[in-house]
Design an enzyme around this catalytic site. Structure first.
Site: not given
Length: 404
Positions: A148, A175-177, A180
């Site tokens: 991330d 970045a992950d969120i 996702g």
């Protein structure tokens, strides 16, 4: 007696959808948790030797990892060794019965296992298969390791976050969120298309492309205006006053003036200096930005003489948008979340854990499921039983370390 029939209760929108996920960390697990909350059955495939490595990030949630608790409630944990051909065969049998497959293995790993979206969809035309990666399947960064914070840097988010003196990463895994949530919405779009065409198909999501999209304002400002907005802490780069200001009791209040009418109200009703409303140095947003230090000084002096509650009360009475600069503890105790009954408890191996109700509200139907946080391999026997493996077969696989 009324002749009107009571309407049938609506089911959760993903009731009856089965998802198989070979996932780890945050991006894919966050996407599939949304699916589970909305009624999908999510079978999470984990390594027998420790499972999703996010299980070991910390022990903050009464001994469980906070990331894992956040991203994995409501799933079934199937512990299978994908390095063993028997393990891969079991997962392929599960995929053949599924509606959705999601994976975020290291770039190239899914293709080597023939669990990439293109391969699976060629075999199962109704399947929606999602590849979540750091940088996408092609290009010079395709095989670059992607975590991330690294992607936050590559996407430019860190360059526009922080103070003039120091860039900082976002305090959440942005970045992950982002990846996702695009994976989640991509699944929903593909399922809708399947409902009309009968065909699923691949979905590709990259963390870089997801976060680059979220960079919309600074990205377009820089491309079209010649330079990116400056880092300004909690201040706004092109609006003033728009910042957090200390109050007399040690708190901070953030306020935002969106137009010149609001500035005149702020000057007269909160600052006690109505003459600033028409002063050429402050009368327009452009002037206030050009004179940001003087603008902030005038606002800061007024709010520093007030307690936080009094400052918020005066700002709201004047119609000025404002907020307290809350801590995490303040959010947990937030009166709005309490008044709207947003807190629930989810079960886990260590007992009930508080969690927020998902933000998608569907009036007229049941609440999101918010099922238990699974222990590693908790559902292995049940899932393998559904595939027709009897107890002696399951025992052999456990003995050989193929499942746990």
């Amino acid at each position: 007696m009324s002749t009107h029939q009571r309407p049938r209760p609506l089911p959760l929108p993903l009731d009856g959808v089965t998802v198989v996920a070979v996932e780890q960390a945050v991006s894919a697990p966050f996407a599939t948790r949304q699916l589970a909350d909305l009624g999908a059955r999510v079978i999470k495939v984990e390594r027998p030797d420790g499972g999703d490595f996010a299980r070991g990030y910390d022990t903050a949630a009464r001994g469980l990892a906070s990331h894992f608790v956040w991203c994995n409630r409501g799933k079934e944990s199937l512990a299978v060794d994908l390095k063993d051909p028997r393990g891969i065969a079991l997962v392929r049998r599960l995929v053949a019965r599924a509606d959705v497959f999601v994976q975020n293995l290291a770039q190239g790993a899914a293709a080597r296992l023939r669990l990439d979206a293109a391969t699976l969809c060629a075999t199962h035309p109704r399947l929606v298969a999602v590849d979540v990666s750091g940088y996408g399947a092609g290009g010079p960064y395709a095989h670059k390791r992607a975590y991330d914070m690294l992607v936050q840097c590559e996407a430019g988010l860190v360059s526009v976050t922080g103070t003039p003196e120091r860039p900082v990463k976002a305090g959440v895994p942005a970045a992950d969120i982002a990846a996702g949530m695009y994976a989640f919405s991509g699944v929903l779009a593909a399922l809708l298309r399947r409902a009309t065409t009968g065909l699923g198909g691949p979905v590709e999501i990259s963390m870089l492309e997801s976060l680059a999209e979220w960079m919309g304002h600074p990205l377009h400002h820089g491309m079209h205006g010649g330079e990116a907005p400056a880092r300004t802490g909690v201040a706004h780069a092109v609006i003033a006053p728009y910042d957090a200001y200390p109050t007399a009791d040690g708190g901070q209040v953030l306020l935002s003036v969106q137009n010149d009418r609001e500035w005149r109200r702020l000057a007269g009703e909160v600052l006690g200096r109505p003459e600033l409303g028409d002063d050429p140095a402050f009368a327009t947003n452009g002037a206030r930005v050009a004179n940001r230090e003087r603008t902030d000084a005038a606002v800061g002096r007024a709010l520093a003489a007030l307690d936080t509650a009094e400052a918020v009360e005066r700002l709201e009475a004047a119609g000025i948008a404002c907020a307290r600069l809350n801590t995490v503890a303040d959010v947990v105790a937030h009166p709005q979340l309490a008044a709207r009954y947003r807190w629930r408890e989810v079960d886990s191996a260590v007992g009930p854990l508080r969690a927020l109700l998902p933000p998608i509200t569907l009036p007229g139907g049941p609440e999101p499921l918010m099922g238990a946080v699974p222990a590693l391999g908790e559902h292995t026997d049940a899932v393998l039983g559904e595939l027709g493996l009897d107890e002696p077969e399951r025992a052999r696989l456990r003995r050989d370390g193929v499942v746990a």
